[in-house]
Design an enzyme around this catalytic site. Structure first.
Site, mmCIF file in Angstrom:
data_model
loop_
_atom_site.group_PDB
_atom_site.id
_atom_site.type_symbol
_atom_site.label_atom_id
_atom_site.label_comp_id
_atom_site.label_asym_id
_atom_site.label_seq_id
_atom_site.Cartn_x
_atom_site.Cartn_y
_atom_site.Cartn_z
ATOM 1 N N PHE A 160 0.850 -1.188 0.000
ATOM 2 C CA PHE A 160 0.000 0.000 0.000
ATOM 3 C C PHE A 160 0.889 1.243 0.000
ATOM 4 O O PHE A 160 1.874 1.312 0.735
ATOM 5 C CB PHE A 160 -0.915 -0.001 1.219
ATOM 6 N N ASP A 187 2.191 -5.814 7.338
ATOM 7 C CA ASP A 187 1.018 -4.945 7.403
ATOM 8 C C ASP A 187 -0.214 -5.835 7.233
ATOM 9 O O ASP A 187 -0.372 -6.499 6.210
ATOM 10 C CB ASP A 187 1.090 -3.879 6.299
ATOM 11 N N TYR A 202 -10.326 -0.041 10.995
ATOM 12 C CA TYR A 202 -11.586 0.412 10.381
ATOM 13 C C TYR A 202 -12.046 -0.444 9.208
ATOM 14 O O TYR A 202 -13.096 -0.181 8.627
ATOM 15 C CB TYR A 202 -11.483 1.869 9.931
ATOM 16 N N LYS A 203 -11.309 -1.474 8.854
ATOM 17 C CA LYS A 203 -11.732 -2.345 7.757
ATOM 18 C C LYS A 203 -12.506 -3.534 8.326
ATOM 19 O O LYS A 203 -13.623 -3.389 8.799
ATOM 20 C CB LYS A 203 -10.522 -2.778 6.936
ATOM 21 N N ARG A 213 -12.897 -3.432 -7.192
ATOM 22 C CA ARG A 213 -12.487 -4.218 -6.031
ATOM 23 C C ARG A 213 -13.707 -4.553 -5.170
ATOM 24 O O ARG A 213 -14.446 -3.671 -4.740
ATOM 25 C CB ARG A 213 -11.466 -3.437 -5.210
#
Length: 409
Positions: free
Chosen positions: A125, A195, A220-221, A368
């Site tokens: 990322f 990560d 938050y995912k 996605r």
């Protein structure tokens, strides 16, 4: 051939099905973006109302002791550790993923003096790469080497201090073999940093078993902690005494309320903290973590695999030859998402959103779709692909309104 009736039957037999009712999902929406922002647990609003009215409103500053605010970054970290394969005392909740990566990357470099290279891959990322670029510029004398995600092992040598990788590629869903790569990294004396932003809460992670040195991730995912939820970091017990914090804030001090003028690092994971913890956000994240801990993690893993497989089969069945697919077919090598490709991917995603099917778009051409096993059902996949087929068959995506770009894609 897959049918909606067959998928409804799979939902009826799903051991995780009851968790869907624990989320506040809008009527008529198919939400396939939990890998970007998790859905709202129904208990979160009431929990936050209690924190605001009672813990903050009535108990005020006494809540740091009375209601466990001071210890919350570590007690909540221990809860999260159970989801990512970390024994107690190795996880803390703090700051953002970017800040935590900066912390652990700096600590890893310091633990390998004389080594001048850190490695990442081009599928990482971007914020991870940006933070590494900033750190190497600040330190001087340490270089960042970015390689293709298939070439990490071949790039290792005894000049490498650390390797930092995102376990699941955010643009393809390709999943690294954490244990195998960590072993190879250790064979050249380097340290492994992972990560887990697209892993934690989507399927079980096994940090201790894999021998990971450090890890970071967001709340938050798939953990459903809310927008901007605090992140987490993991430091293996064997490194904690030597890992000196580059961000030496007062909450990481050995005795912060002595108000010494000189910094002395606390023992254990407390030294990984810097500023005062964000209590409201942590309490919201705690609801998501507690909910996740109620689930059978083996069932979570099995459903993640099944959802991604069914979705790929449905796309092939209903939209043959229309989309590319960059997500691995091998379930051991993919996360809980599927990434299709199309030259007009942005407009197609906007057309889906207009029909209340919510994926997201990643440049240059990726549609996605994320599958949060606690609340995504198999019939949801049928409905999403039915809308996708209708959009493509009718050319609906060509409408000018779907070409307008928002700030967030």
């Amino acid at each position: 051939m897959l049918t909606r009736e067959a998928l409804l039957n799979r939902d009826a037999a799903d051991p995780l099905r009851s968790f869907r009712d624990r989320f506040d999902l809008p009527d008529g929406m198919v939400y396939l973006d939990g890998n970007s922002l998790g859905a709202l647990p129904k208990d979160t609003a009431a929990r936050l109302a209690d924190v605001v009215a009672r813990e903050w409103g009535q108990d005020l500053i006494t809540s740091w002791n009375k209601n466990g605010w001071y210890e919350l970054p570590l007690t909540l970290g221990n809860k999260l550790g159970r989801l990512i394969g970390a024994a107690e005392g190795q996880v803390a909740i703090a700051d953002s993923t970017s800040i935590n990566l900066f912390k652990v990357l700096a600590a890893a470099i310091a633990l390998r003096p004389g080594r001048k290279v850190i490695i990442s891959d081009s599928g990482n990322f971007p914020t991870d790469l940006y933070m590494a670029q900033g750190l190497t510029t600040f330190l001087g004398g340490v270089d960042l080497l970015v390689v293709d995600e298939t070439e990490v092992a071949q790039s290792l040598n005894e000049n490498v201090a650390a390797v930092f990788l995102t376990e699941v590629n955010y643009r393809s869903g390709r999943k690294h073999d954490m244990a195998a790569l960590t072993q190879k990294i250790h064979e050249v004396g380097a340290l492994a940093i992972w990560d887990l932003a697209h892993s934690a809460g989507a399927f079980p992670v096994h940090l201790d078993a894999a021998g990971a040195d450090f890890a970071v991730g967001c709340g938050y995912k798939y953990l459903n902690g809310g927008p901007g939820a605090p992140a987490f970091l993991y430091i293996a017990k064997r490194h904690q005494h030597q890992a000196m914090p580059i961000l030496s804030g007062w909450m990481g001090h050995a005795a912060p309320f002595l108000f010494d003028l000189d910094y002395r690092p606390a023992d254990g994971m407390r030294r990984a903290l810097a500023g005062t913890p964000a209590i409201l956000s942590m309490r919201a994240l705690e609801v998501g973590i507690d909910l996740m801990l109620e689930a059978d993690l083996s069932a979570l893993a099995a459903k993640s695999t099944a959802l991604t497989e069914v979705f790929m089969r449905l796309v092939e069945q209903e939209c043959p030859g229309v989309f590319g697919n960059v997500t691995p077919a091998d379930p051991a090598r993919r996360g809980s998402q599927v990434c299709l490709t199309h030259a007009q991917g942005y407009a197609i995603v906007q057309a889906l959103i207009a029909r209340k099917v919510i994926p997201d778009f990643r440049a240059p051409d990726i549609l996605r779709f994320g599958f949060a096993p606690l609340y995504v059902g198999f019939a949801d996949l049928w409905d999403a692909v039915a809308h996708l087929k209708a959009i493509m068959d009718s050319g609906e995506w060509k409408e000018s309104r779907f070409a307008a770009r928002g700030s967030v894609t």
